[in-house]
Design a protein around this motif. Structure first.
Motif, PDB file in Angstrom:
ATOM      1  N   VAL A 178       0.730  -0.785   0.442  1.00 32.35           N
ATOM      2  CA  VAL A 178       0.011   0.460   0.046  1.00 32.35           C
ATOM      3  C   VAL A 178       0.758   1.319   0.328  1.00 32.35           C
ATOM      4  CG1 VAL A 178      -1.711   1.220   0.931  1.00 32.35           C
ATOM      5  CG2 VAL A 178      -1.546  -1.339   1.189  1.00 32.35           C
ATOM      6  N   GLY A 219      -7.115  -1.812  15.522  1.00 36.20           N
ATOM      7  CA  GLY A 219      -5.925  -2.813  15.391  1.00 36.20           C
ATOM      8  C   GLY A 219      -4.539  -1.568  15.339  1.00 36.20           C
ATOM      9  N   ARG A 221      -1.625  -2.056  22.342  1.00 34.21           N
ATOM     10  CA  ARG A 221      -1.782  -2.737  21.306  1.00 34.21           C
ATOM     11  C   ARG A 221      -1.779  -4.848  21.123  1.00 34.21           C
ATOM     12  NH1 ARG A 221       0.488   2.287  20.513  1.00 34.21           N
ATOM     13  NH2 ARG A 221      -1.023   3.070  19.573  1.00 34.21           N
ATOM     14  N   ALA A 269      -7.629  -5.711  18.604  1.00 30.55           N
ATOM     15  CA  ALA A 269      -8.013  -5.884  16.561  1.00 30.55           C
ATOM     16  C   ALA A 269      -8.565  -6.906  16.226  1.00 30.55           C
ATOM     17  CB  ALA A 269      -6.371  -6.203  15.596  1.00 30.55           C
TER      18      ALA A 269
HETATM   19  C1  LIG Z   1       5.514 -11.856  20.050  1.00 30.77           C
HETATM   20  C2  LIG Z   1       4.059 -11.431  20.399  1.00 30.77           C
HETATM   21  C3  LIG Z   1       2.484 -12.307  21.051  1.00 30.77           C
HETATM   22  C4  LIG Z   1       1.500 -11.570  20.760  1.00 30.77           C
HETATM   23  N1  LIG Z   1       0.337 -12.206  21.776  1.00 30.77           N
HETATM   24  C5  LIG Z   1      -0.624 -11.362  21.607  1.00 30.77           C
HETATM   25  C6  LIG Z   1      -1.673 -12.696  22.013  1.00 30.77           C
HETATM   26  O1  LIG Z   1      -1.525 -13.270  22.914  1.00 30.77           O
HETATM   27  N2  LIG Z   1      -2.723 -12.031  22.368  1.00 30.77           N
HETATM   28  C7  LIG Z   1      -2.781 -11.021  21.994  1.00 30.77           C
HETATM   29  O2  LIG Z   1      -4.289  -9.911  21.926  1.00 30.77           O
HETATM   30  N3  LIG Z   1      -2.353 -10.438  20.942  1.00 30.77           N
HETATM   31  C8  LIG Z   1      -1.004 -10.482  21.055  1.00 30.77           C
HETATM   32  N4  LIG Z   1      -0.305  -9.998  20.639  1.00 30.77           N
HETATM   33  C9  LIG Z   1      -0.423  -8.763  19.847  1.00 30.77           C
HETATM   34  C10 LIG Z   1      -0.880  -9.214  18.603  1.00 30.77           C
HETATM   35  O3  LIG Z   1      -0.367  -9.948  17.274  1.00 30.77           O
HETATM   36  C11 LIG Z   1      -1.299  -7.475  17.437  1.00 30.77           C
HETATM   37  O4  LIG Z   1      -1.578  -6.567  18.500  1.00 30.77           O
HETATM   38  C12 LIG Z   1      -1.708  -7.765  16.603  1.00 30.77           C
HETATM   39  O5  LIG Z   1      -1.566  -8.581  15.232  1.00 30.77           O
HETATM   40  C13 LIG Z   1      -2.305  -6.853  15.251  1.00 30.77           C
HETATM   41  O6  LIG Z   1      -3.686  -6.547  14.508  1.00 30.77           O
HETATM   42  P1  LIG Z   1      -3.843  -5.787  13.101  1.00 30.77           P
HETATM   43  O7  LIG Z   1      -4.181  -5.807  12.353  1.00 30.77           O
HETATM   44  O8  LIG Z   1      -3.872  -4.029  14.074  1.00 30.77           O
HETATM   45  O9  LIG Z   1      -1.805  -5.449  12.892  1.00 30.77           O
HETATM   46  P2  LIG Z   1      -1.249  -6.903  12.557  1.00 30.77           P
HETATM   47  O10 LIG Z   1      -1.403  -8.479  12.562  1.00 30.77           O
HETATM   48  O11 LIG Z   1       0.350  -6.391  12.219  1.00 30.77           O
HETATM   49  O12 LIG Z   1      -0.827  -6.526  10.401  1.00 30.77           O
HETATM   50  C14 LIG Z   1      -0.713  -5.570  10.070  1.00 30.77           C
HETATM   51  C15 LIG Z   1      -0.877  -6.057   8.920  1.00 30.77           C
HETATM   52  O13 LIG Z   1      -0.735  -4.965   7.894  1.00 30.77           O
HETATM   53  C16 LIG Z   1       0.181  -4.995   6.621  1.00 30.77           C
HETATM   54  N5  LIG Z   1       0.681  -4.151   6.646  1.00 30.77           N
HETATM   55  C17 LIG Z   1       1.733  -3.028   6.844  1.00 30.77           C
HETATM   56  N6  LIG Z   1       1.686  -1.894   6.378  1.00 30.77           N
HETATM   57  C18 LIG Z   1       1.473  -2.437   4.890  1.00 30.77           C
HETATM   58  C19 LIG Z   1       2.048  -2.059   3.800  1.00 30.77           C
HETATM   59  N7  LIG Z   1       2.392  -1.167   3.789  1.00 30.77           N
HETATM   60  N8  LIG Z   1       1.134  -2.163   2.649  1.00 30.77           N
HETATM   61  C20 LIG Z   1       0.562  -3.236   2.230  1.00 30.77           C
HETATM   62  N9  LIG Z   1       0.537  -4.670   3.344  1.00 30.77           N
HETATM   63  C21 LIG Z   1       0.737  -3.779   4.733  1.00 30.77           C
HETATM   64  C22 LIG Z   1       1.526  -5.944   7.925  1.00 30.77           C
HETATM   65  O14 LIG Z   1       2.040  -6.405   6.457  1.00 30.77           O
HETATM   66  C23 LIG Z   1      -0.024  -7.255   8.380  1.00 30.77           C
HETATM   67  O15 LIG Z   1      -0.151  -7.969   7.596  1.00 30.77           O
HETATM   68  C24 LIG Z   1       1.614 -10.188  20.353  1.00 30.77           C
HETATM   69  C25 LIG Z   1       2.350  -9.793  19.555  1.00 30.77           C
HETATM   70  C26 LIG Z   1       3.218 -10.399  19.093  1.00 30.77           C
HETATM   71  C27 LIG Z   1       4.938  -9.807  18.211  1.00 30.77           C
END
Ligand SMILES: Cc1cc2nc3c(=O)[nH]c(=O)nc-3n(C[C@H](O)[C@H](O)[C@H](O)COP(=O)(O)OP(=O)(O)OC[C@H]3O[C@@H](n4cnc5c(N)ncnc54)[C@H](O)[C@@H]3O)c2cc1C
Length: 382
Positions: A79, A283, A298, A303
């Motif tokens: 994006v 998210g 976060r 999310a």
């Molecule tokens: C080690 C670890 C353990 C965790 N454990 C937990 C847990 O037990 N429970 C819990 O609730 N949360 C947990 N989390 C947190 C959770 O994973 C995140 O809060 C969650 O993934 C956020 O979801 P999201 O959809 O906002 O973002 P994300 O899941 O990060 O998704 C964002 C997506 O956007 C894509 N993207 C970004 N920029 C661009 C671009 N410019 N062009 C195209 N694609 C793009 C990325 O590739 C990604 O796939 C954990 C996180 C980590 C790192």
């Protein structure tokens, strides 16, 4: 209503949940389009089990293209630009138009913010990092492990504390724990501060009961030749440095008109609408201030729940109904403590003057709950 296109930017937890919900709810004349730069969805909540060798990477990752079987269009690409007023996004030079736009681009890791961190340490926060950490832990027989958070705010407040405890459990299983010192240095003043003093103290006690030395408010400054240098002048040698990287907003958001001076997307905390009609964000990419002065943590649980609210409201609008769904700030998380046990924290993060969170003592049931959650995500969403 005429055929509608819902464009979802980001195929992580928020994006995948929204796409699934919309596809289940809307008639096939409407398009659900999901964009991500990565071809594979990987469940971050299971990365710690990859680190300990309890999961193989392929068990917790699936190609996003599988969503196409359900009728979700998957576009792989970067994006590059978001025009919020016209609900358009440019993906690899191609303009995609939407009637309803959901921004779910997450938070970007920024290990480069701490000199030497990325080359001097390993992180469990990416699938590749967790796999490399697994390999490093498997050959560790003695020495010193430092687990650190490189900034006070990061994804998933429980993760570094779980990581330290799971490393402890892993080394005990291998019979080498007594020869390995584990210390946890956090940039923040205590575990899971937003969840309140009781929850924070409970997690701290879980960590310290395992003989893990905990050093709060200890900010890393740089890493040089296997040595961690902190801002207070302390310098510590580590045989293995395990870190949680700082985060920053996705670069593409800067010119989207959706963010304020923090760089994170501003939304109505109840329905996740941005100031542009028909544009929502869910998210990690959002910043939702809480009455206690810190933002909503976060975490995937938020999310997920926010994505459900947005998807259901969009479906209602398309059906000519009032969008009445609300995100109420409730969330829960399992806290893995090792040896097949987990604690559980749950509560209302919108409660005032501060979140009302109850922490449950570690037990086998909560660990089983997390395993069940993982299976459900992998089968239901992908
Ligand atoms: C080690 C670890 C353990 C965790 N454990 C937990 C847990 O037990 N429970 C819990 O609730 N949360 C947990 N989390 C947190 C959770 O994973 C995140 O809060 C969650 O993934 C956020 O979801 P999201 O959809 O906002 O973002 P994300 O899941 O990060 O998704 C964002 C997506 O956007 C894509 N993207 C970004 N920029 C661009 C671009 N410019 N062009 C195209 N694609 C793009 C990325 O590739 C990604 O796939 C954990 C996180 C980590 C790192």
């Amino acid at each position: 209503m005429k055929e509608q296109t819902i464009l979802i930017l980001g195929g992580g937890i928020g994006g995948v949940v929204a796409a699934n919900r919309l596809r289940k709810t809307l008639g096939r004349q409407h398009r659900v389009v999901l964009v991500d730069r990565e071809p594979t969805f990987a469940l971050a909540a299971s990365f710690l089990w990859v680190m300990t060798g309890d999961r193989r990477p392929d068990q917790i990752a699936r190609p996003l293209a599988r969503l196409e079987r359900k009728g979700i269009e998957v576009v792989l690409g970067e994006v590059e630009r978001i025009d919020s007023a016209s609900r358009e996004a440019v993906v690899d030079g191609r303009t995609l138009q939407a009637d309803h736009l959901i921004v779910a681009l997450g938070a970007q890791f920024a290990p480069e913010a701490v000199p030497g961190l990325a080359t001097g340490g390993l992180t469990f926060c990416t699938l590749d990092g967790a796999t490399r950490l697994r390999d490093a832990l498997h050959v560790m027989r003695a020495g010193r492990i430092i687990v650190l958070t490189a900034a006070p705010a990061y994804k998933c407040p429980a993760a570094p504390y779980e990581a330290a405890m799971l490393i402890d459990g892993f080394l005990r299983r291998r019979g080498v724990r007594s020869a390995v010192k584990i210390a946890l240095h956090s940039a923040e003043p205590g575990p899971m501060g937003v969840a309140g003093p009781e929850a924070s103290a409970a997690v701290r006690a879980m960590v310290e009961d395992k003989g893990i030395a905990y050093h709060p408010e200890h900010q890393i400054a740089r890493v040089e030749a296997g040595r961690a240098h902190f801002t207070d002048g302390a310098a510590l040698d580590a045989d293995l440095l395990v870190y949680v990287p700082p985060i920053r907003p996705p670069t593409v958001l800067a010119a989207s008109g959706l963010v304020d001076e923090t760089g994170w997307v501003q939304v109505d905390r109840n329905n996740l609408e941005t100031r542009f009609p028909g544009v929502y964000a869910v998210g990690d990419a959002t910043l939702i201030p809480l009455a206690m002065g810190k933002p909503l943590p976060r975490a995937g649980v938020f999310a997920h729940r926010q994505a459900e609210v947005v998807a259901r409201n969009i479906a209602r609008v398309i059906a000519g109904k009032t969008p009445v769904e609300r995100f109420d700030g409730h969330g829960a998380c399992f806290i893995e403590t090792g040896s097949g046990l987990a604690g559980f924290g749950a509560g209302d993060f919108y409660a005032e003057p501060r979140p009302a969170v109850r922490m449950r003592r570690p037990g086998r049931l909560w660990h089983a709950g997390k395993v069940l959650f993982e299976k459900q995500v992998m089968w239901q969403w992908l």
